[in-house]
Design a protein around this motif. Structure first.
Motif, PDB file in Angstrom:
ATOM      1  N   ASP A  87      -5.467  -0.779  -4.453  1.00 42.34           N
ATOM      2  CA  ASP A  87      -6.838  -0.045  -4.500  1.00 42.34           C
ATOM      3  C   ASP A  87      -7.224  -1.407  -3.546  1.00 42.34           C
ATOM      4  OD1 ASP A  87      -6.919   1.224  -7.935  1.00 42.34           O
ATOM      5  OD2 ASP A  87      -6.820   2.024  -6.131  1.00 42.34           O
ATOM      6  N   SER A  88      -6.632  -2.402  -3.818  1.00 45.11           N
ATOM      7  CA  SER A  88      -7.349  -3.552  -3.292  1.00 45.11           C
ATOM      8  C   SER A  88      -7.456  -4.024  -2.213  1.00 45.11           C
ATOM      9  CB  SER A  88      -6.513  -5.006  -3.577  1.00 45.11           C
ATOM     10  OG  SER A  88      -5.311  -4.867  -3.343  1.00 45.11           O
ATOM     11  N   VAL A  89      -6.369  -3.434  -1.507  1.00 49.51           N
ATOM     12  CA  VAL A  89      -7.290  -2.935   0.848  1.00 49.51           C
ATOM     13  C   VAL A  89      -7.432  -2.104   1.253  1.00 49.51           C
ATOM     14  CG1 VAL A  89      -5.003  -4.746   0.730  1.00 49.51           C
ATOM     15  CG2 VAL A  89      -4.323  -2.100   0.782  1.00 49.51           C
ATOM     16  N   VAL A 129       0.914  -2.119  -0.759  1.00 49.80           N
ATOM     17  CA  VAL A 129      -0.228  -2.439  -0.468  1.00 49.80           C
ATOM     18  C   VAL A 129      -0.089  -1.432   1.117  1.00 49.80           C
ATOM     19  CG1 VAL A 129      -1.179  -3.469   2.219  1.00 49.80           C
ATOM     20  CG2 VAL A 129       0.334  -4.857   0.509  1.00 49.80           C
ATOM     21  N   ALA A 130       0.484  -0.347   1.399  1.00 50.62           N
ATOM     22  CA  ALA A 130       0.239   1.030   1.775  1.00 50.62           C
ATOM     23  C   ALA A 130       1.769   1.569   2.356  1.00 50.62           C
ATOM     24  CB  ALA A 130      -0.830   0.281   3.448  1.00 50.62           C
ATOM     25  N   ALA A 131       1.490   2.497   2.173  1.00 47.22           N
ATOM     26  CA  ALA A 131       2.766   3.466   2.718  1.00 47.22           C
ATOM     27  C   ALA A 131       1.924   4.779   3.891  1.00 47.22           C
ATOM     28  CB  ALA A 131       3.471   3.876   1.626  1.00 47.22           C
ATOM     29  N   THR A 132       3.548   5.053   4.531  1.00 51.80           N
ATOM     30  CA  THR A 132       2.752   6.751   5.252  1.00 51.80           C
ATOM     31  C   THR A 132       4.202   7.403   5.218  1.00 51.80           C
ATOM     32  OG1 THR A 132       1.583   7.464   7.270  1.00 51.80           O
ATOM     33  CG2 THR A 132       3.771   5.461   7.973  1.00 51.80           C
ATOM     34  N   THR A 159       5.164   4.435  -3.655  1.00 54.13           N
ATOM     35  CA  THR A 159       4.659   2.680  -3.975  1.00 54.13           C
ATOM     36  C   THR A 159       5.512   1.379  -4.048  1.00 54.13           C
ATOM     37  OG1 THR A 159       3.397   3.742  -5.762  1.00 54.13           O
ATOM     38  CG2 THR A 159       2.364   4.485  -3.872  1.00 54.13           C
ATOM     39  N   ILE A 160       6.181   2.120  -4.497  1.00 55.07           N
ATOM     40  CA  ILE A 160       7.790   1.383  -5.245  1.00 55.07           C
ATOM     41  C   ILE A 160       8.782   0.966  -4.703  1.00 55.07           C
ATOM     42  CG2 ILE A 160       6.496   2.498  -7.903  1.00 55.07           C
ATOM     43  CD1 ILE A 160       8.833   4.483  -7.819  1.00 55.07           C
ATOM     44  N   ILE A 161       9.123  -0.385  -5.379  1.00 57.78           N
ATOM     45  CA  ILE A 161       9.739  -1.544  -4.354  1.00 57.78           C
ATOM     46  C   ILE A 161      11.127  -0.585  -4.633  1.00 57.78           C
ATOM     47  CG2 ILE A 161      10.929  -2.861  -4.507  1.00 57.78           C
ATOM     48  CD1 ILE A 161       8.493  -5.185  -5.006  1.00 57.78           C
TER      49      ILE A 161
END
Length: 125
Positions: A64-66, A48-51, A107-109
């Motif tokens: 992209d979806s959010v 979803v999101a990361a910082t 962005t990856i698990i």
């Protein structure tokens, strides 16, 4: 080493807003990059999101979806990361998970070492 606890989920109507919180334990919170993932019924967990950590420039990534609707932020003094969600849609319904990574940002698990238990977000039409 790091314990994460999400809160702030709930049942809302389409178009509403919610702010999720992720409280972290440990003295090294500021050195981790943080991310939010979600898992809808019958689907794989997705980014979803990361910082970046507080030592970096503050780069953020969004799915992209959010993008344009969700905002990730962190307060290192409170050991907390947030996900501000606006214009929620039924497609956003999922269990939302907070996670911590030793990478710069990801962005990856598989790059995330620590995970919270999740908080349910349900959006009705």
């Amino acid at each position: 080493q790091v314990q994460l606890v999400e809160s702030g989920g709930g049942l809302v109507q389409a178009g509403d807003s919610l702010r999720l919180s992720c409280a972290a334990s440990g003295r090294t919170f500021s050195s981790y990059s943080m991310g939010w993932f979600r898992q809808a019924p019958g689907k794989e967990r997705e980014f979803v999101a990361a910082t970046t950590s507080s030592w970096m420039a503050g780069t953020t990534y969004y799915a992209d979806s959010v993008k344009g609707r969700f905002t990730i932020s962190r307060d290192n003094a409170k050991n907390t990361v947030y996900l501000q969600m606006t214009s929620l849609q039924p497609e956003d319904t999922a269990v939302y998970y907070c996670a911590a990574s030793r990478t710069y940002i990801s962005t990856i698990i598989r790059d995330y070492e620590y995970w919270g238990q999740g908080t349910q977000v349900t959006v009705s039409s």
